[in-house]
Design a protein around this motif. Structure first.
Motif, short mmCIF file in Angstrom:
data_model
loop_
_atom_site.label_atom_id
_atom_site.label_comp_id
_atom_site.label_asym_id
_atom_site.label_seq_id
_atom_site.Cartn_x
_atom_site.Cartn_y
_atom_site.Cartn_z
N GLN A 96 1.03 -1.11 -0.31
CA GLN A 96 0.46 0.88 0.28
C GLN A 96 0.91 1.07 0.01
O GLN A 96 2.02 1.05 0.62
CB GLN A 96 -1.53 -0.35 1.40
N ILE A 97 0.69 2.24 -0.75
CA ILE A 97 1.13 4.05 -0.60
C ILE A 97 0.64 4.89 0.29
O ILE A 97 -0.90 4.90 -0.92
CB ILE A 97 1.34 3.94 -2.84
N PRO A 98 1.02 5.29 1.04
CA PRO A 98 0.63 6.13 2.09
C PRO A 98 -0.41 6.75 0.99
O PRO A 98 -0.02 7.64 0.02
CB PRO A 98 0.79 6.67 3.04
N ALA A 99 -1.18 7.62 1.99
CA ALA A 99 -1.93 8.44 0.86
C ALA A 99 -1.15 9.97 0.35
O ALA A 99 -0.93 10.71 -0.50
CB ALA A 99 -3.65 9.77 1.46
N PHE A 100 0.08 10.92 1.39
CA PHE A 100 0.35 11.63 0.99
C PHE A 100 1.59 11.24 0.56
O PHE A 100 2.53 12.47 -0.56
CB PHE A 100 1.44 12.19 2.78
N LEU A 101 2.01 9.75 -0.33
CA LEU A 101 3.89 9.72 -0.98
C LEU A 101 2.87 8.95 -2.09
O LEU A 101 4.08 8.79 -2.24
CB LEU A 101 3.94 8.79 -0.41
N ILE A 120 -2.96 1.65 -4.11
CA ILE A 120 -2.16 4.06 -4.20
C ILE A 120 -3.11 4.30 -3.36
O ILE A 120 -4.72 4.56 -4.27
CB ILE A 120 -2.36 4.57 -5.59
N LYS A 121 -3.48 4.91 -1.89
CA LYS A 121 -4.76 5.83 -1.26
C LYS A 121 -4.09 7.56 -2.26
O LYS A 121 -3.05 7.45 -2.39
CB LYS A 121 -4.19 5.60 0.01
N LYS A 122 -5.45 7.52 -2.71
CA LYS A 122 -6.19 9.20 -3.00
C LYS A 122 -4.89 10.34 -2.14
O LYS A 122 -5.67 9.85 -0.38
CB LYS A 122 -6.85 9.00 -3.68
N LEU A 148 -6.63 1.42 -6.62
CA LEU A 148 -7.16 2.70 -6.02
C LEU A 148 -7.84 3.05 -5.28
O LEU A 148 -9.41 2.68 -5.00
CB LEU A 148 -7.60 3.93 -7.15
N THR A 149 -7.05 3.79 -3.83
CA THR A 149 -8.42 4.15 -2.54
C THR A 149 -8.85 5.22 -2.56
O THR A 149 -8.34 6.35 -2.24
CB THR A 149 -7.59 3.42 -1.40
N VAL A 177 -12.14 0.10 -7.02
CA VAL A 177 -11.93 1.39 -6.27
C VAL A 177 -12.31 0.81 -4.95
O VAL A 177 -13.17 0.49 -4.41
CB VAL A 177 -12.43 2.16 -6.47
N VAL A 178 -11.23 1.30 -4.30
CA VAL A 178 -11.61 0.53 -2.43
C VAL A 178 -11.46 1.98 -1.53
O VAL A 178 -11.44 3.16 -1.78
CB VAL A 178 -10.49 0.49 -1.87
#
Length: 250
Positions: A96-101, A120-122, A148-149, A177-178
């Motif tokens: 998981q890629i954090p939203a800020f990143l 990938i979190k938006k 995508l989240t 999409v999560v």
């Protein structure tokens, strides 16, 4: 099949992981779901320096591997630096890629190259349509599957709001999409050096996201959220998870 992700925000102890994993396994058996177990080995973006971060990558990945060995659950964890992708990818199913990143190119490329699913979190400052660019970075770097989240957008200070139009916008980019139903009710930095939140709105976030077409749901859960070491105010009580999952799959 609807995708579900659930687990504690951060690895606090082996006992906590075991308690949550046992419950998720039981829910999967009763409801025919495949809930993916989530926990972070390091929370690198805490509000204050004194906040609990977790056991670190080496011990944390071993504890996650123990969960898989005992309970047979699929695993998800987040990474904050590109070098973490390879060792984490050896243990978990989803990086998981954090939203800020989510715009960090090296992080996306490293995650994609592991061959694992990349979630990938938006970012709180991006629209759903903007997520085509992080998605394309991961896709062109060889990711086998990309989710995508949605997790809300900054709305003034110490507040988030969810624009549910982002869900169909992201479904035009990615097949999965999560909805992050718990982080979307955060009140960032609004609790005297920690993040606040409104967990009472979590079920409504899930229902609204389903109405807009979300086909995945993310819940951070804890047996006693008020005593959790990270994100307690927005986490769902573990005892409340099964009924909500059952409602969403009906």
């Amino acid at each position: 099949m609807i995708k579900f992700i659930a687990g504690p925000c951060v690895i606090e102890s082996a006992e906590l992981l075991d308690t949550v994993a046992e419950r998720l396994t039981a829910i999967n058996r009763r409801l025919g779901t495949r809930i993916i177990f989530k926990a972070s080995f390091d929370k690198a973006n805490r509000t204050s320096l004194g906040s609990f971060r977790g056991p670190g990558i080496d011990k944390g990945l071993q504890m996650l591997a123990d969960v898989r060995a005992k309970w047979g659950l699929e695993l998800l964890t987040d990474i904050h630096e590109a070098w973490q992708a390879e060792p984490a990818g050896q243990v978990v199913d989803v990086l998981q890629i954090p939203a800020f990143l989510c715009r960090q190119t090296d992080l996306l490329v490293a995650a994609a190259k592991t061959g694992k699913t990349v979630n990938i979190k938006k970012a709180q400052f991006l629209s759903g349509a903007d997520m085509r660019y992080p998605y394309e970075k991961a896709l062109e770097s060889g990711a086998s599957e990309i989710w995508l989240t949605e997790r809300g957008n900054s709305f003034g200070y110490n507040n988030l709001v969810v624009d549910f139009r982002n869900i169909p916008d992201m479904l035009a980019i990615a097949p999965t999409v999560v909805m992050d139903c718990t982080h979307s009710v955060q009140r960032p930095g609004a609790a005297n050096g920690t993040t606040g939140g409104n967990r009472e709105f979590v079920p409504a976030m899930a229902r609204a996201a389903k109405a807009f077409g979300a086909n995945g749901f993310f819940f951070e859960v804890h047996p006693d959220p008020d005593r959790a070491k990270s994100d307690g105010p927005n986490m769902l009580r573990l005892d409340d998870l099964e009924a909500l999952v059952a409602e969403l799959i009906r």
